[in-house]
Motif scaffolding. Structure first.
Motif, PDB file in Angstrom:
ATOM      1  N   GLY A   1      47.721  34.580  48.466  1.00  0.00           N
ATOM      2  CA  GLY A   1      46.683  34.200  48.503  1.00  0.00           C
ATOM      3  C   GLY A   1      45.705  33.895  49.982  1.00  0.00           C
ATOM      4  O   GLY A   1      44.787  33.515  49.787  1.00  0.00           O
TER       5      GLY A   1
ATOM      6  N   ARG B   1      43.572  44.233  46.838  1.00  0.00           N
ATOM      7  CA  ARG B   1      44.511  43.817  46.543  1.00  0.00           C
ATOM      8  C   ARG B   1      45.717  43.220  47.015  1.00  0.00           C
ATOM      9  O   ARG B   1      46.503  44.138  47.573  1.00  0.00           O
ATOM     10  CB  ARG B   1      44.976  44.265  44.877  1.00  0.00           C
ATOM     11  CG  ARG B   1      43.538  44.577  44.512  1.00  0.00           C
ATOM     12  CD  ARG B   1      43.184  43.595  42.889  1.00  0.00           C
ATOM     13  NE  ARG B   1      42.296  44.008  42.434  1.00  0.00           N
ATOM     14  CZ  ARG B   1      40.979  43.439  42.664  1.00  0.00           C
ATOM     15  NH1 ARG B   1      40.566  43.533  44.269  1.00  0.00           N
ATOM     16  NH2 ARG B   1      40.133  43.901  42.032  1.00  0.00           N
TER      17      ARG B   1
ATOM     18  N   PRO C   1      36.460  36.855  45.804  1.00  0.00           N
ATOM     19  CA  PRO C   1      37.908  36.222  45.793  1.00  0.00           C
ATOM     20  C   PRO C   1      38.279  35.501  45.093  1.00  0.00           C
ATOM     21  O   PRO C   1      38.425  34.162  44.762  1.00  0.00           O
ATOM     22  CB  PRO C   1      38.398  35.682  47.454  1.00  0.00           C
ATOM     23  CG  PRO C   1      36.893  34.548  47.186  1.00  0.00           C
ATOM     24  CD  PRO C   1      35.806  35.465  46.778  1.00  0.00           C
ATOM     25  N   TRP C   2      39.842  35.566  44.123  1.00  0.00           N
ATOM     26  CA  TRP C   2      40.983  35.107  43.276  1.00  0.00           C
ATOM     27  C   TRP C   2      42.191  35.416  43.799  1.00  0.00           C
ATOM     28  O   TRP C   2      42.369  35.973  44.206  1.00  0.00           O
ATOM     29  CB  TRP C   2      40.461  35.884  42.086  1.00  0.00           C
ATOM     30  CG  TRP C   2      40.249  36.945  42.165  1.00  0.00           C
ATOM     31  CD1 TRP C   2      39.357  37.888  42.334  1.00  0.00           C
ATOM     32  CD2 TRP C   2      41.987  37.641  41.535  1.00  0.00           C
ATOM     33  NE1 TRP C   2      39.960  39.091  42.266  1.00  0.00           N
ATOM     34  CE2 TRP C   2      41.388  39.160  41.679  1.00  0.00           C
ATOM     35  CE3 TRP C   2      43.035  37.416  41.496  1.00  0.00           C
ATOM     36  CZ2 TRP C   2      42.400  40.121  41.377  1.00  0.00           C
ATOM     37  CZ3 TRP C   2      44.000  38.575  40.945  1.00  0.00           C
ATOM     38  CH2 TRP C   2      43.768  39.196  41.066  1.00  0.00           C
ATOM     39  N   VAL C   3      43.007  34.286  42.691  1.00  0.00           N
ATOM     40  CA  VAL C   3      44.383  33.348  43.199  1.00  0.00           C
ATOM     41  C   VAL C   3      44.774  33.692  41.799  1.00  0.00           C
ATOM     42  O   VAL C   3      44.594  32.720  41.247  1.00  0.00           O
ATOM     43  CB  VAL C   3      44.395  33.009  44.478  1.00  0.00           C
ATOM     44  CG1 VAL C   3      46.362  33.010  44.582  1.00  0.00           C
ATOM     45  CG2 VAL C   3      43.654  33.320  45.784  1.00  0.00           C
TER      46      VAL C   3
ATOM     47  N   GLN D   1      52.291  35.810  45.402  1.00  0.00           N
ATOM     48  CA  GLN D   1      50.749  35.831  44.214  1.00  0.00           C
ATOM     49  C   GLN D   1      50.452  36.485  44.679  1.00  0.00           C
ATOM     50  O   GLN D   1      51.170  37.599  44.827  1.00  0.00           O
ATOM     51  CB  GLN D   1      50.385  34.722  44.947  1.00  0.00           C
ATOM     52  CG  GLN D   1      51.088  32.998  45.373  1.00  0.00           C
ATOM     53  CD  GLN D   1      50.110  32.002  46.306  1.00  0.00           C
ATOM     54  OE1 GLN D   1      49.000  32.493  46.891  1.00  0.00           O
ATOM     55  NE2 GLN D   1      50.555  31.171  46.530  1.00  0.00           N
TER      56      GLN D   1
ATOM     57  N   ALA E   1      46.172  38.014  44.734  1.00  0.00           N
ATOM     58  CA  ALA E   1      45.310  38.081  45.206  1.00  0.00           C
ATOM     59  C   ALA E   1      44.478  39.165  45.069  1.00  0.00           C
ATOM     60  O   ALA E   1      44.732  40.198  45.214  1.00  0.00           O
ATOM     61  CB  ALA E   1      45.119  37.017  46.390  1.00  0.00           C
TER      62      ALA E   1
ATOM     63  N   ILE F   1      43.635  36.668  51.241  1.00  0.00           N
ATOM     64  CA  ILE F   1      42.255  36.923  51.013  1.00  0.00           C
ATOM     65  C   ILE F   1      40.550  36.906  51.308  1.00  0.00           C
ATOM     66  O   ILE F   1      40.313  37.722  50.825  1.00  0.00           O
ATOM     67  CB  ILE F   1      42.458  36.573  48.769  1.00  0.00           C
ATOM     68  CG1 ILE F   1      41.618  37.986  48.515  1.00  0.00           C
ATOM     69  CG2 ILE F   1      42.180  35.602  48.450  1.00  0.00           C
ATOM     70  CD1 ILE F   1      42.037  39.299  48.434  1.00  0.00           C
ATOM     71  N   GLN F   2      40.541  35.200  51.759  1.00  0.00           N
ATOM     72  CA  GLN F   2      39.245  35.124  52.090  1.00  0.00           C
ATOM     73  C   GLN F   2      38.994  35.890  53.265  1.00  0.00           C
ATOM     74  O   GLN F   2      37.681  36.222  53.628  1.00  0.00           O
ATOM     75  CB  GLN F   2      39.521  33.861  52.567  1.00  0.00           C
ATOM     76  CG  GLN F   2      37.706  32.934  52.808  1.00  0.00           C
ATOM     77  CD  GLN F   2      37.126  33.262  51.982  1.00  0.00           C
ATOM     78  OE1 GLN F   2      37.824  33.046  50.374  1.00  0.00           O
ATOM     79  NE2 GLN F   2      35.749  33.392  52.113  1.00  0.00           N
TER      80      GLN F   2
END
Length: 559
Positions: free
Chosen positions: A507, A500, A436-438, A444, A446, A510-511
């Motif tokens: 964010g 996405r 995962p990324w933000v 935001q 993510a 997204i986890q």
């Protein structure tokens, strides 16, 4: 003291209390140096003094704890570890870590837990590296401060009319500096302050051979294994006049206590965009020059369209397909000569400051890597496999200096993995499939797993569901429907392979999507799970339903 490592498989553990029980009982036994027990895998690693105990003594000690039993033992070959005080010379270690950031500290923590004598050599940024000193911590602190200012002047509700805000820019920067100093001390220096086997040294390391480094051209140090974790720094383009006019990077910009009149930011990647939104909201006029066709070029157009509309709406000037070709000073102003999208040239006058944010480059150029013939990528990153191994058997690498995803949390995982794999027969691999990324813009951005472009390139049969936030009750209640949630599924298995999100606080979603990808959760599972009503997370359920239904025709609580 002559230490050895033994890896054991233990039967009978059912929870974290079991592993803690074994660790606690073993650690008080004379001759046990350290214990690491994992109840989920059933594996344990013990470091013991071979002058006091044998392999069988350790096994017997485990078998005597509760109802646990060793079902298999694997003694680690070539596993002898020598305590620092027993070396022939002060400059010999089990492990040398070059660097002082997240990957380096993670490696040092892992090394200490298994009794390795470790030397950490760091130069450039202070111990703690990019994240705490000039990256994640200061940038997100300023972004939150800027959001506070923005919401004091903007309302989504017609019945609420904000009266404005008073910004003390100097105080904001001073508070940021205090936060950085506190976290640098508490989360890095204090963590290792009582380590008995760690030596920390400020200086520039250069390889003499694959087991020897020279620090500051003076002293040599040797180790059985070496980990390179030197990170990355801002890539400065070779443009005529740039070095003469003076420029800032995130390193110098974040310490500037006097509010700039204006900024021209070179580059519209995630660093440039986060800086642009934060400083614009703090009252600085911002312009972005981007040599590609749009901001955050790594993402699909639908994402960047939403972000670009928001930024332009806030008064940020974005110049896509512009390329700076020359800089020069005219009094206090900087003249930027640019090539325009149509091939013509123009001059842009910047009355404030220039910020370079066109990307990063790995810190490998002054390490003497030519002396050990280490393999690099075309962009200069150290080439590693999923075990963090390089082409040289005793040299590992971790963090932003490598060809892996450049995040502080991946760097930490890679650092500990490198130590494990350097000193253990059991090899661990780092899997980025569900990473995962933000991007901390507003809204935001993510992601986790593949997007539709990557799925198509991989030849995977896929389908995309895209849910605009106008269909999410939480967003409607908040009067903020900017963005969408997009899911990508494998049509043959129905498993989620990518996601996405672009949304306010997106964010935070997204986890869950990352875990769904990691553990093979199907879209059907996501659609049929319970979600609290009027949470943004409910949008995941609605996006999953959208694969087969038109959510605009469902009632609020329908499934």
């Amino acid at each position: 003291m002559s230490n050895k490592i033994i890896n054991l498989n233990i039967n009978g553990m059912t929870c974290s209390g079991c592993s803690s029980h074994i660790e606690k009982d073993l650690n008080v036994k004379d001759g046990i140096v350290s214990s690491i027990v994992n109840h989920e895998t059933g594996k344990a690693e013990f470091v013991y003094d071979s002058n006091k105990l044998s392999n069988q003594d350790v096994i017997n000690a485990v078998n005597n704890v509760g109802n646990y039993s060793v079902i298999e033992d694997i003694e680690k070959e070539d596993c002898c570890i020598t305590n620092a005080k027993d070396y022939d010379g002060k400059n010999k270690f089990d492990l040398i870590v070059i660097g002082g950031g997240s990957a380096a500290f993670s490696a040092a923590i892992k090394a200490e837990s298994i009794g390795l004598t470790t030397l950490m050599v760091n130069d450039g940024l202070d111990f703690g590296g990019t994240c705490v000193n000039v990256g994640c911590v200061p940038s997100k602190n300023l972004i939150r401060a800027a959001e506070t200012a923005y919401h004091a002047t903007h309302s989504n509700f017609k019945g609420i009319k904000p009266k404005g805000v008073e910004i003390d820019f100097t105080q904001i920067i001073k508070d940021k500096k205090a936060l950085v100093s506190t976290l640098q001390q508490h989360k890095y220096m204090d963590v290792v302050s009582d380590f008995k086997n760690l030596t920390m040294l400020k200086g520039w390391a250069e390889f003499v051979d694959n087991k020897t480094i020279l620090v500051d051209g003076k002293d040599t140090y040797t180790a059985t294994n070496i980990i390179i974790a030197t990170g990355a720094t801002t890539n400065i383009p070779n443009i005529e006049g740039l070095n003469k006019v003076g420029y800032l990077t995130n390193v110098s910009l974040f310490d500037l206590e006097e509010k700039p009149k204006s900024l021209t930011i070179m580059g519209a990647g995630y660093i440039g965009l986060e800086i642009a939104m934060a400083y614009n909201r703090l009252g600085v006029k911002v312009r972005i020059i981007e040599f590609t066709d749009r901001p955050l070029r790594s993402q699909t157009n639908d994402i960047t369209d939403v972000l670009e509309a928001q930024m332009k709406g806030e008064g940020i000037e974005i110049l896509p397909n512009f390329r700076a070709i020359k800089f020069e000073k005219d009094g206090d102003n900087t003249i930027i000569h640019c090539k325009c999208p149509d091939g013509s040239t123009t001059q842009i006058i910047e009355e404030g400051l220039i910020v370079v944010a066109i990307g990063t480059k790995p810190n490998t150029s002054k390490l003497g890597l030519e002396n050990i013939d280490l393999n690099l990528t075309d962009k200069g990153h150290i080439l590693v496999n999923k075990k963090m191994e390089t082409n040289i058997p005793n040299i590992y690498a971790a963090g932003d200096v490598t060809n892996t995803p450049p995040f502080v949390y991946t760097a930490a995982k890679e650092g500990s993995t490198a130590v494990n794999n350097a000193f253990s027969l059991s090899k661990n691999r780092v899997d980025y499939t569900s990473l995962p990324w933000v991007v901390f813009t507003d809204p935001q951005i993510a992601g986790a797993g593949m997007d539709e472009v990557e799925a198509e390139k991989s030849g995977i049969p896929f389908e995309v569901s895209k849910l605009d936030l106008i269909h999410v009750p939480r967003a409607l209640a908040a009067q903020d429907t900017r963005g969408f949630i997009k899911l990508i599924r494998n049509t043959e298995t129905d498993k989620l392979i990518g996601a996405r999100v672009i949304a306010p606080e997106g964010g935070e979603l997204i986890q869950q999507l990352s875990m769904a990808i990691k553990f093979g959760i199907t879209v059907k599972d996501l659609a049929e799970s319970f979600y609290p009503y009027l949470t943004l997370g409910e949008g995941i359920k609605l996006a999953a339903i959208t694969f087969g239904k038109d959510v605009s025709k469902l009632s609020c609580c329908a499934s």
